[in-house]
Design a protein around this motif. Structure first.
Motif, PDB file in Angstrom:
ATOM      1  N   GLU A   1       0.825  -1.209   0.000  1.00 45.45           N
ATOM      2  CA  GLU A   1       0.000   0.000   0.000  1.00 45.45           C
ATOM      3  C   GLU A   1       0.859   1.259   0.000  1.00 45.45           C
ATOM      4  N   SER A   2       1.937   1.248   0.777  1.00 46.25           N
ATOM      5  CA  SER A   2       2.776   2.442   0.881  1.00 46.25           C
ATOM      6  C   SER A   2       3.493   2.733  -0.422  1.00 46.25           C
ATOM      7  N   ILE A   3       3.947   1.682  -1.139  1.00 43.94           N
ATOM      8  CA  ILE A   3       4.603   1.881  -2.427  1.00 43.94           C
ATOM      9  C   ILE A   3       3.610   2.434  -3.457  1.00 43.94           C
ATOM     10  N   VAL A   4       2.416   1.845  -3.498  1.00 46.11           N
ATOM     11  CA  VAL A   4       1.396   2.288  -4.449  1.00 46.11           C
ATOM     12  C   VAL A   4       1.024   3.744  -4.196  1.00 46.11           C
ATOM     13  N   HIS A   5       0.881   4.125  -2.920  1.00 44.84           N
ATOM     14  CA  HIS A   5       0.540   5.501  -2.585  1.00 44.84           C
ATOM     15  C   HIS A   5       1.699   6.442  -2.866  1.00 44.84           C
ATOM     16  N   LEU A   6       2.910   6.023  -2.539  1.00 40.50           N
ATOM     17  CA  LEU A   6       4.093   6.859  -2.745  1.00 40.50           C
ATOM     18  C   LEU A   6       4.216   7.296  -4.190  1.00 40.50           C
ATOM     19  N   ARG A   7       4.000   6.359  -5.102  1.00 38.94           N
ATOM     20  CA  ARG A   7       4.205   6.659  -6.516  1.00 38.94           C
ATOM     21  C   ARG A   7       2.915   7.024  -7.242  1.00 38.94           C
ATOM     22  N   ALA A   8       1.800   7.011  -6.510  1.00 36.08           N
ATOM     23  CA  ALA A   8       0.501   7.352  -7.106  1.00 36.08           C
ATOM     24  C   ALA A   8       0.199   6.475  -8.315  1.00 36.08           C
ATOM     25  N   PHE A   9       0.448   5.164  -8.159  1.00 37.53           N
ATOM     26  CA  PHE A   9       0.119   4.220  -9.224  1.00 37.53           C
ATOM     27  C   PHE A   9      -1.393   4.125  -9.369  1.00 37.53           C
ATOM     28  N   GLY A  10      -1.859   4.140 -10.586  1.00 41.12           N
ATOM     29  CA  GLY A  10      -3.256   3.831 -10.855  1.00 41.12           C
ATOM     30  C   GLY A  10      -3.368   2.384 -11.306  1.00 41.12           C
ATOM     31  N   ASP A  11      -4.507   2.043 -11.869  1.00 40.36           N
ATOM     32  CA  ASP A  11      -4.707   0.666 -12.334  1.00 40.36           C
ATOM     33  C   ASP A  11      -4.785   0.584 -13.856  1.00 40.36           C
ATOM     34  N   ALA A  12      -4.156   1.567 -14.528  1.00 39.66           N
ATOM     35  CA  ALA A  12      -4.222   1.607 -15.985  1.00 39.66           C
ATOM     36  C   ALA A  12      -3.262   0.616 -16.639  1.00 39.66           C
ATOM     37  N   GLY A  13      -2.324   0.053 -15.856  1.00 47.06           N
ATOM     38  CA  GLY A  13      -1.428  -0.940 -16.415  1.00 47.06           C
ATOM     39  C   GLY A  13       0.001  -0.464 -16.567  1.00 47.06           C
ATOM     40  N   ILE A  14       0.671  -0.152 -15.475  1.00 48.00           N
ATOM     41  CA  ILE A  14       2.069   0.269 -15.532  1.00 48.00           C
ATOM     42  C   ILE A  14       2.960  -0.902 -15.960  1.00 48.00           C
ATOM     43  N   ARG A  15       4.136  -0.565 -16.485  1.00 46.44           N
ATOM     44  CA  ARG A  15       5.166  -1.560 -16.796  1.00 46.44           C
ATOM     45  C   ARG A  15       6.397  -1.216 -15.958  1.00 46.44           C
ATOM     46  N   ASN A  16       6.706  -2.083 -15.017  1.00 41.78           N
ATOM     47  CA  ASN A  16       7.790  -1.832 -14.071  1.00 41.78           C
ATOM     48  C   ASN A  16       8.977  -2.717 -14.424  1.00 41.78           C
ATOM     49  N   LEU A  17      10.043  -2.101 -14.950  1.00 44.02           N
ATOM     50  CA  LEU A  17      11.261  -2.835 -15.263  1.00 44.02           C
ATOM     51  C   LEU A  17      12.111  -2.929 -13.999  1.00 44.02           C
ATOM     52  N   VAL A  18      12.222  -4.131 -13.465  1.00 49.07           N
ATOM     53  CA  VAL A  18      12.989  -4.371 -12.239  1.00 49.07           C
ATOM     54  C   VAL A  18      14.332  -4.974 -12.643  1.00 49.07           C
ATOM     55  N   VAL A  19      15.389  -4.189 -12.491  1.00 46.71           N
ATOM     56  CA  VAL A  19      16.741  -4.633 -12.844  1.00 46.71           C
ATOM     57  C   VAL A  19      17.390  -5.157 -11.569  1.00 46.71           C
TER      58      VAL A  19
END
Length: 397
Positions: A185-203
């Motif tokens: 929850e804190s990560i989602v709120h911190l970055r203001a992610f919506g539910d539109a479908g982000i693409r998160n490249l985790v290196v």
């Protein structure tokens, strides 16, 4: 000189979250959490079944429906091997879709994942297996059986057993469903992610750390796509068309020294998160120059804080660089020591992401977790706005 215990309020300039409520035990908590990680992800699966959940950069991809189906069959295979509710099962898989399938399969079986880095030597792996009492280690082929999903977990139950070696021996950190769900929850709120479908490249060279696991889970919780890679070839990153870029400061800086960021990369990346210790102003300036249109978050956390805790949020001045940032996600800060009232002392943290203790180590738990506060062992300073600077790290035995 006697020691003092002094609480320091969080910054009111940044990252307010009005969903936090203070419980009877004095801790700030998120209201309305799902009872378990499996139930949170089950909601995402039903909402976003046709979307791509996990993608290996240049390789395999799985939709939410396929990932859930595969994980449920892994859970059934674990049950067929005698794994019961609350049993520990180690995940020793390389970075990729199979790691996510294995991790979620353990969760759906009602068992507790124990994250293990395949790059560790055999002695360390065996140490963790023995200390955790792991029933199995998923190191090669994943078990398969009749699909099974356990949905009876509760917030207070252990959901992840993560190991730290800072004290010179393997110490398991017990993280509950509430710890993980609160960190998500804190990560989602911190970055203001919506539910539109982000693409998160985790290196990431491995997914053993709690911070990496939370990164994956927070993306899945909002119906995004986790793009996994160990490659530091910047040209390959842009082929993913990711709008979130997550890597350590060292990984990003090393990549930028050898590769220029393309115009396409500058346009697509909207969030950039470099988790780790504080870094210098020159490094921060280089990253901002490379990604001028992105929101930048330099975050810092410990295994005992479920990988989150402090962040230098986008919009801070360069004078703030060098601190580990301000507390977020319900985290609160205190200092302990003779100079605590002057803003110097041992850093203490409490919040919904803070672990409940160490696995099978009652004395260490009693010493490090007192009255809801976790004693980090690090010395720190806190300024009037709540910015925390680590002045010396805990000695490693």
């Amino acid at each position: 000189m006697s020691s003092s215990f002094v609480e320091y309020p969080s910054s009111r300039r940044f990252l307010r979250d009005d969903r936090m409520v203070r419980g009877r035990d004095g801790l700030l908590r998120y209201g309305g959490l799902e009872p378990s990680l499996s139930e949170l992800l089950d909601i995402a699966v039903h909402r976003f079944s046709d979307r791509t959940a996990v993608e290996e950069l240049g390789g395999e991809s799985l939709t939410y429906a396929k990932l859930w189906q595969s994980a449920a069959h892994v859970a059934g295979g674990l049950k067929a091997h005698g794994v019961e509710i609350g049993d520990r099962v180690a995940v020793c898989q390389p970075v990729g879709a199979r790691w996510v399938e294995a991790f979620l399969g353990i969760v759906l079986a009602g068992a507790v994942p124990v994250t293990v880095d395949p790059a560790w030597g055999a002695d360390r792996v065996h140490l963790v297996e023995d200390d955790s009492g792991a029933m199995m280690t998923l190191a090669s082929e994943l078990p398969e059986g009749i699909a099974f999903i356990d949905d009876g977990a509760a917030l207070e139950e252990m959901a992840l057993l993560a190991y730290t070696f800072d004290s010179g021996h393997a110490t398991g950190v017990e993280l509950s469903n509430e710890n993980l769900l609160s960190s998500i929850e804190s990560i989602v709120h911190l970055r203001a992610f919506g539910d539109a479908g982000i693409r998160n490249l985790v290196v990431d060279p491995d997914l053993q750390t709690v911070a990496s696991a939370v990164e994956v889970l927070s993306t899945l919780a909002v119906g995004g796509t986790v793009v996994l890679t160990t490659s530091t070839e910047v040209e390959a990153w842009w082929s993913s068309a990711a709008d979130v870029l997550t890597a350590t400061p060292a990984t990003l800086l090393a990549a930028l020294e050898t590769h220029d960021v393309t115009d396409f990369g500058r346009r697509t990346v909207r969030w950039i998160d470099y988790s780790g210790d504080g870094f210098g102003m020159r490094d921060a300036a280089a990253l901002r120059e490379a990604f001028p249109g992105a929101k930048h978050f330099a975050s810092w956390g410990l295994t005992e804080t479920c990988g989150v805790g402090f962040v230098l949020p986008d919009g801070c001045g360069v004078g703030d660089v060098g601190t580990v940032g301000i507390a977020y996600g319900g985290m609160e800060v205190a200092l302990f020591g003779p100079d605590a009232e002057r803003g110097l002392g041992e850093l203490l943290c409490r919040g919904p992401g803070v672990a409940r203790g160490y696995w099978n180590r009652p004395q260490e738990t009693a010493d490090s977790f007192t009255g809801g506060w976790f004693h980090t062992g690090d010395s720190a300073s806190v300024d009037d706005e709540g910015f925390v600077r680590i002045t010396s790290r805990k000695a490693v035995a």
